[in-house]
Structure formats: structure tokens, C-alpha cells
Design a protein around this motif. Structure first.
Motif, PDB file in Angstrom:
ATOM      1  N   ARG A   1       0.839  -1.201   0.000  1.00 20.50           N
ATOM      2  CA  ARG A   1       0.000   0.000   0.000  1.00 20.50           C
ATOM      3  C   ARG A   1       0.873   1.250   0.000  1.00 20.50           C
ATOM      4  O   ARG A   1       0.572   2.230  -0.681  1.00 20.50           O
ATOM      5  CB  ARG A   1      -0.919   0.000   1.225  1.00 20.50           C
ATOM      6  CG  ARG A   1      -1.840   1.218   1.299  1.00 20.50           C
ATOM      7  CD  ARG A   1      -2.853   1.070   2.425  1.00 20.50           C
ATOM      8  NE  ARG A   1      -3.781   2.194   2.410  1.00 20.50           N
ATOM      9  CZ  ARG A   1      -3.621   3.303   3.129  1.00 20.50           C
ATOM     10  NH1 ARG A   1      -2.558   3.426   3.906  1.00 20.50           N
ATOM     11  NH2 ARG A   1      -4.505   4.282   3.062  1.00 20.50           N
TER      12      ARG A   1
ATOM     13  N   ILE B   1       0.707   4.479  -2.548  1.00 20.50           N
ATOM     14  CA  ILE B   1       0.493   5.841  -2.043  1.00 20.50           C
ATOM     15  C   ILE B   1       1.648   6.757  -2.442  1.00 20.50           C
ATOM     16  O   ILE B   1       1.441   7.876  -2.938  1.00 20.50           O
ATOM     17  CB  ILE B   1       0.335   5.838  -0.504  1.00 20.50           C
ATOM     18  CG1 ILE B   1      -0.946   5.107  -0.090  1.00 20.50           C
ATOM     19  CG2 ILE B   1       0.333   7.263   0.043  1.00 20.50           C
ATOM     20  CD1 ILE B   1      -2.220   5.789  -0.523  1.00 20.50           C
TER      21      ILE B   1
ATOM     22  N   VAL C   1       1.316   9.910  -4.820  1.00 20.33           N
ATOM     23  CA  VAL C   1       1.680  11.227  -4.293  1.00 20.33           C
ATOM     24  C   VAL C   1       2.800  11.837  -5.132  1.00 20.33           C
ATOM     25  O   VAL C   1       2.787  13.039  -5.430  1.00 20.33           O
ATOM     26  CB  VAL C   1       2.109  11.124  -2.813  1.00 20.33           C
ATOM     27  CG1 VAL C   1       2.716  12.430  -2.322  1.00 20.33           C
ATOM     28  CG2 VAL C   1       0.911  10.761  -1.949  1.00 20.33           C
TER      29      VAL C   1
ATOM     30  N   ARG D   1      -8.248  -2.937  -0.497  1.00 23.88           N
ATOM     31  CA  ARG D   1      -7.825  -1.603  -0.067  1.00 23.88           C
ATOM     32  C   ARG D   1      -8.993  -0.627  -0.064  1.00 23.88           C
ATOM     33  O   ARG D   1      -9.892  -0.711  -0.907  1.00 23.88           O
ATOM     34  CB  ARG D   1      -6.713  -1.099  -0.982  1.00 23.88           C
ATOM     35  CG  ARG D   1      -5.481  -1.983  -0.937  1.00 23.88           C
ATOM     36  CD  ARG D   1      -4.342  -1.325  -0.270  1.00 23.88           C
ATOM     37  NE  ARG D   1      -3.676  -0.491  -1.242  1.00 23.88           N
ATOM     38  CZ  ARG D   1      -2.736  -0.929  -2.090  1.00 23.88           C
ATOM     39  NH1 ARG D   1      -2.381  -2.191  -2.060  1.00 23.88           N
ATOM     40  NH2 ARG D   1      -2.169  -0.128  -2.943  1.00 23.88           N
TER      41      ARG D   1
ATOM     42  N   LEU E   1     -10.042   6.027   1.588  1.00 22.17           N
ATOM     43  CA  LEU E   1      -8.904   6.348   2.455  1.00 22.17           C
ATOM     44  C   LEU E   1      -7.677   6.695   1.618  1.00 22.17           C
ATOM     45  O   LEU E   1      -6.965   7.671   1.911  1.00 22.17           O
ATOM     46  CB  LEU E   1      -8.596   5.175   3.379  1.00 22.17           C
ATOM     47  CG  LEU E   1      -7.389   5.353   4.310  1.00 22.17           C
ATOM     48  CD1 LEU E   1      -7.581   6.550   5.223  1.00 22.17           C
ATOM     49  CD2 LEU E   1      -7.152   4.079   5.122  1.00 22.17           C
ATOM     50  N   ASP E   2      -7.414   5.924   0.575  1.00 24.25           N
ATOM     51  CA  ASP E   2      -6.259   6.196  -0.277  1.00 24.25           C
ATOM     52  C   ASP E   2      -6.378   7.550  -0.962  1.00 24.25           C
ATOM     53  O   ASP E   2      -5.404   8.309  -1.046  1.00 24.25           O
ATOM     54  CB  ASP E   2      -6.103   5.096  -1.327  1.00 24.25           C
ATOM     55  CG  ASP E   2      -5.572   3.794  -0.731  1.00 24.25           C
ATOM     56  OD1 ASP E   2      -5.182   3.798   0.450  1.00 24.25           O
ATOM     57  OD2 ASP E   2      -5.537   2.787  -1.449  1.00 24.25           O
TER      58      ASP E   2
ATOM     59  N   SER F   1      -8.092  10.199   0.026  1.00 32.66           N
ATOM     60  CA  SER F   1      -7.933  11.272   1.014  1.00 32.66           C
ATOM     61  C   SER F   1      -6.474  11.431   1.420  1.00 32.66           C
ATOM     62  O   SER F   1      -5.965  12.550   1.559  1.00 32.66           O
ATOM     63  CB  SER F   1      -8.788  10.976   2.250  1.00 32.66           C
ATOM     64  OG  SER F   1     -10.150  10.854   1.905  1.00 32.66           O
ATOM     65  N   THR F   2      -5.784  10.311   1.594  1.00 37.81           N
ATOM     66  CA  THR F   2      -4.370  10.358   1.981  1.00 37.81           C
ATOM     67  C   THR F   2      -3.528  11.049   0.916  1.00 37.81           C
ATOM     68  O   THR F   2      -2.676  11.896   1.222  1.00 37.81           O
ATOM     69  CB  THR F   2      -3.844   8.925   2.210  1.00 37.81           C
ATOM     70  OG1 THR F   2      -4.620   8.287   3.219  1.00 37.81           O
ATOM     71  CG2 THR F   2      -2.390   8.946   2.628  1.00 37.81           C
ATOM     72  N   ILE F   3      -3.767  10.688  -0.328  1.00 38.38           N
ATOM     73  CA  ILE F   3      -3.001  11.285  -1.426  1.00 38.38           C
ATOM     74  C   ILE F   3      -3.263  12.783  -1.517  1.00 38.38           C
ATOM     75  O   ILE F   3      -2.334  13.583  -1.687  1.00 38.38           O
ATOM     76  CB  ILE F   3      -3.354  10.578  -2.744  1.00 38.38           C
ATOM     77  CG1 ILE F   3      -2.792   9.152  -2.735  1.00 38.38           C
ATOM     78  CG2 ILE F   3      -2.801  11.346  -3.952  1.00 38.38           C
ATOM     79  CD1 ILE F   3      -3.377   8.256  -3.793  1.00 38.38           C
TER      80      ILE F   3
ATOM     81  N   VAL G   1      -4.265  14.861   0.878  1.00 39.49           N
ATOM     82  CA  VAL G   1      -3.687  15.559   2.027  1.00 39.49           C
ATOM     83  C   VAL G   1      -2.167  15.671   1.882  1.00 39.49           C
ATOM     84  O   VAL G   1      -1.577  16.731   2.130  1.00 39.49           O
ATOM     85  CB  VAL G   1      -4.056  14.839   3.340  1.00 39.49           C
ATOM     86  CG1 VAL G   1      -3.244  15.390   4.513  1.00 39.49           C
ATOM     87  CG2 VAL G   1      -5.555  14.988   3.619  1.00 39.49           C
ATOM     88  N   PHE G   2      -1.513  14.591   1.456  1.00 37.79           N
ATOM     89  CA  PHE G   2      -0.067  14.647   1.216  1.00 37.79           C
ATOM     90  C   PHE G   2       0.261  15.678   0.148  1.00 37.79           C
ATOM     91  O   PHE G   2       1.227  16.441   0.265  1.00 37.79           O
ATOM     92  CB  PHE G   2       0.452  13.274   0.783  1.00 37.79           C
ATOM     93  CG  PHE G   2       0.981  12.448   1.913  1.00 37.79           C
ATOM     94  CD1 PHE G   2       2.220  12.717   2.472  1.00 37.79           C
ATOM     95  CD2 PHE G   2       0.242  11.396   2.419  1.00 37.79           C
ATOM     96  CE1 PHE G   2       2.715  11.948   3.513  1.00 37.79           C
ATOM     97  CE2 PHE G   2       0.724  10.625   3.468  1.00 37.79           C
ATOM     98  CZ  PHE G   2       1.959  10.894   4.017  1.00 37.79           C
TER      99      PHE G   2
END
Length: 475
Positions: free
Chosen positions: A9, A13, A17, A241, A245-246, A248-250, A252-253
Motif C-alpha cells: 500500500r 500511495i 503522491v 484496499r 482512504l487512499d 484522502s491520503t493522497i 492531504v499529502f
């Protein structure tokens, strides 16, 4: 031929990113921010990334993982009219357009990184950039960057893209943090922060439409949505997966690194240049390069800075090249190495035009790509909401956690109506500004409605009986 997948994962990510950050947040961001009122642009950019970008990433992820194909193969294999494969072809064309000018900038960065050892650009940064930015030498450096990118992509998903971005991305963040600490100590840091972070409501009110269009284009550019990158990357993702979530994470990064890059760039532009508006596409090379000329250890600082930018450029170029490579591998069963070599030649030809022509470069970098990305994401959203429909909901829920599951229906209907309308509104605002027409908001709204309604109707009519995930995966 067995299709590859991400090894972890974290690998997915970091690769996503890296694609999102790239030059969009370091080279293009200060240029676009300066041309659009500083903090006024930043506010709209942040809002669009969070409100429109995350749902857009999710739409691309759903298409990619549902199909396990490149953009063309995805629209060909999933439920709906085969006419939607045109949207996949647009992704391939857009990726080649992006690489054509992006690789030129990558060549500039490589040259500046190497020249930092001698301080070749110290004496007269503006004259130096003007002398080296286009022509045979620029083309040579462009080819070098394309060659490195091609070698990484040819090595495959795990051994090439994932392994490389796992090293590059942490390196970029660590070096940017160090540069931000150093930039905060420079004499013009307070002015830079004020321009960058101090909200200017008057400017925004007077120039809302033009800033909105630019902010939307920049948001899509930095997130790599609208061009097929995230469809391609998600096609290598496992089913367990959480896509919400993935996504949102990308996002935010991406925002975090983008804001961090601004905390480096704007203090330096106000400390060592005439402000951020000097230089246009060359602002990074004129304003920032001048910062290192009179500083102790300036050559080392210059090398570190341009190393960060070079790594960011490579992570984005890798993702762009993977789109047409995956298309050739999936649809024509070509060996990855063969597909990569052929595309290297193609992009060298199309990119060479940008390397020799400032007018063509500016047209691609400042206008055409933004418009293509907006159209692409609009299509992704409408397709996901209405053509895939219940199948998109099923894919969203696969692996989703308790916080994101209740949002699935609001997400589906927002990407099917509100967000496409917003994107098309910005598209028409950009087009009218590009051709020099002065139009009111009412006319733009009317054009938006007259486009969205038929588009949604056509999408709903193109729906065929959706297949199960198992049947789709056996195509």
C-alpha cells in the motif's frame, strides 16, 4: 502476459503522491499563484483540491480498480457504450501532451542541477535562462530526462516505479523541510508569507472567474486527475484496499507538500528577486536561482534545491509515461520494454517541438493541458456516476471503512451532477478568457447547464447491464 500489481500500500500511495506533487507544486505553482493574486489563488486551490479533487480521485480509482486496465481498456471493458473509449483515448493523448512540455522543464532542471557545481547561472540568472531555455541544448537535456524516465518505467511496477518512488518521495519531503527552515531566515521572508498566506478578498472579488479557472486547472494538474494517471495506477491496486482512504491520503499529502513548497519559494522570491511575478514559466530559474548567487555555500544550496525539483519532475514523468505504456501492454500485448522504447521516440519528437518553440511550449503548459484535464475529469465523473452507477457504488464499498461507507451515495450523486457542472463552468470561463471574450456569469451558467443536462442524459442512456466484479476481471 501476467499483469503486475503494487507490492505494498505504501508503494502505491508514494507513487500516486509523487505523480501528484511533481513540478505542479514546485515549478508551476509559484508561477500560477503570482499571476492570480497570491493568497486569493491559494484559497480557491485548497478548496478545489479537497472538495472536488478527492471525489474526482475516487472516480478515477473506481474505474481503474474495477477494470484492471489502462484508461482505453477500462472504458472498453466496463459496462456501457463503446463510445466511451474516446475518453480513454483522450487520456493517452493528454499524457503525451503533458510529457511533451514537462520533459522540457525537466531538462532545464537537470541542467541547473549540474550547473550548480560551477555556479554557471549565478552571474546573470535571467540572461542565462533566456540563453538555455530553448534550442538544441534544451532538447539534449530533455532527451536525458526522458531516457532516465524510460529506464525506470521499463523496469516495471514493483522493480521500477514503486522502488524508485519509495526512495524519491521521502527524499523530497526531507529536503523541502530543510529548505523551508533556511528560507524562513531570509530577509524577505515576511513579505513572502504575507503574499502567500495573507488573504486578499478584494482581488478575489474583482477577478473571481479568472482565478477560479486557474485554480481548478492547477488543482487537477497537481493531483494528476483528468489525464488517466490515477486510473492507470489504481488498475494495479488489490481489492481489499479502501479507495476513499487512499484518495484522502493522497490529497492531504499533495496539499501538505504543495504548501511546504510555497513556504520555500515565496520567501526566496521576495528576498532575492523582484517578487514572484518575474519570469513567468522561468520564475523558478530566474528568481530562485538568483538566491544562491551571493550566499555562502550557494553552490551546495543550489544543488540541493534543484535535486529536489529534479526528483519531483521524475516522479511525475514516470506516471505520465506509464499511461501509454500500460495501454500498449494491455491492448496490444507488447513487451513493456518495447512499448517504452517506442514511446521514448514519440515523445522525443513531440517534445522536441516544445524544446525549440517558446510559443508552442506556452500554449501547452499554460492553456491546453488545463482544458484537457478539466474535460477528462468531467467525463470520469459522469461515467462513474451514471454508466457504472451501482457497480461504482459496489467498487467504492469494497474495502471501505465505517467512516467512508455512509458517504457513498452523496459521493455518487455529487460526481454525477454538481462537480461536472462546476468543472464545465470553469472550462467555459477559461476558454472565453483564452480567446478574449468578455462574458457574464449568466451566459457561462447557461452554457454549463446546456452541456451538463444532455451529457447526463446521454450517459444514462448508454448504460448496459453491469457485470459483476468477477466477470469483469476475467475479460
Amino acid at each position: 502476459m501476467a499483469r503486475e500489481s503494487w507490492g505494498s500500500r505504501a508503494g502505491f500511495i508514494l507513487a500516486a503522491v509523487g505523480s501528484a506533487i511533481g513540478l505542479g507544486n514546485i515549478w508551476r505553482f509559484p508561477w500560477m499563484t503570482a499571476e492570480n493574486g497570491g493568497s486569493a489563488f491559494l484559497l480557491l486551490y485548497l478548496l478545489i483540491v479537497l472538495v472536488v479533487g478527492v471525489p474526482g480521485l475516487l472516480a478515477a480509482f473506481v474505474i481503474g480498480r474495477r477494470s484492471n486496465r489502462n484508461p482505453v481498456g477500462a472504458f472498453k471493458s466496463l459496462a456501457g457504450s463503446r463510445a466511451w473509449t474516446v475518453l480513454g483515448a483522450l487520456c493517452v493523448v493528454t499524457s503525451i501532451m503533458l510529457m511533451s512540455f514537462y520533459s522540457v522543464v525537466g531538462g532545464w532542471i537537470l541542467r541547473y542541477f549540474l550547473e550548480s557545481a560551477t555556479g554557471a547561472y549565478f552571474a546573470s540568472p535571467e540572461a542565462h535562462f533566456d540563453a538555455i531555455s530553448y534550442g538544441a541544448a534544451a532538447f539534449g537535456y530533455q532527451l536525458a530526462v526522458l531516457a532516465v524516465t524510460s529506464l525506470i518505467v521499463a523496469a516495471g511496477i514493483r522493480r521500477g516505479i514503486e522502488a524508485t518512488t519509495k526512495v524519491m518521495m521521502p527524499g523530497i519531503v526531507v529536503l523541502l523541510v530543510g529548505l523551508a527552515v533556511w528560507a524562513a531566515q531570509q530577509p524577505g521572508a515576511a513579505q513572502g508569507y504575507e503574499f502567500y498566506l495573507g488573504f486578499d478578498g478584494t482581488y478575489l472579488a474583482e477577478n473571481f472567474l479568472s482565478v477560479l479557472g486557474s485554480a481548478a486547472g492547477q488543482a487537477l494538474f497537481t493531483l494528476s486527475i483528468g489525464g488517466g494517471t490515477m486510473i492507470t495506477y489504481a488498475s494495479y491496486v488489490d481489492d481489499d484496499r479502501s479507495l476513499p482512504l487512499d484518495a484522502s491520503t493522497i490529497a492531504v499529502f499533495n496539499l501538505g507538500v504543495g504548501v511546504l513548497a510555497g513556504l520555500v519559494l515565496f520567501p526566496l522570491l521576495f528576498s532575492f528577486a523582484a517578487g514572484p511575478t518575474d519570469g513567468g514559466p522561468g520564475a523558478l530559474f530566474v528568481g530562485i536561482a538568483g538566491a544562491f548567487a551571493g550566499l555562502p555555500g550557494g553552490r551546495l544550496l543550489g544543488a540541493v534545491f534543484f535535486l529536489v525539483v529534479l526528483l519531483a519532475a521524475l516522479t511525475s514523468l514516470i506516471s505520465m509515461l506509464e499511461i501509454p505504456v500500460s495501454f500498449l501492454v494491455d491492448e496490444f500485448d507488447l513487451e513493456r520494454s518495447t512499448a517504452t522504447r517506442g514511446l521514448f521516440v514519440l515523445v522525443a519528437l513531440t517534445g522536441g517541438v516544445n524544446a525549440f518553440s517558446p510559443a508552442v511550449f506556452t500554449l501547452f503548459a499554460d492553456h491546453l493541458v488545463d482544458l484537457f484535464l478539466v474535460l477528462g475529469l468531467t467525463g470520469f465523473m459522469v461515467y462513474t456516476a451514471w454508466v457504472l452507477g451501482p457497480a461504482a457504488v459496489e467498487e467504492y464499498l469494497e474495502g471501505a471503512g465505517p467512516l467512508s461507507r455512509p458517504l457513498v451515495l452523496p459521493w455518487r450523486y455529487a460526481i454525477g451532477t454538481v462537480f461536472p457542472a462546476f468543472l464545465l463552468f470553469t472550462f467555459y470561463a477559461d476558454v472565453t478568457a483564452l480567446i478574449g471574450l468578455s462574458t457574464g456569469t449568466e451566459l457561462l451558467l447557461a452554457a454549463t447547464v446546456l452541456t451538463v443536462v444532455p451529457l447526463v442524459i446521454a450517459a444514462r442512456r448508454s448504460v448496459s447491464e453491469p457485470r459483476s466484479r468477477s466477470s469483469e476481471s476475467t475479460d
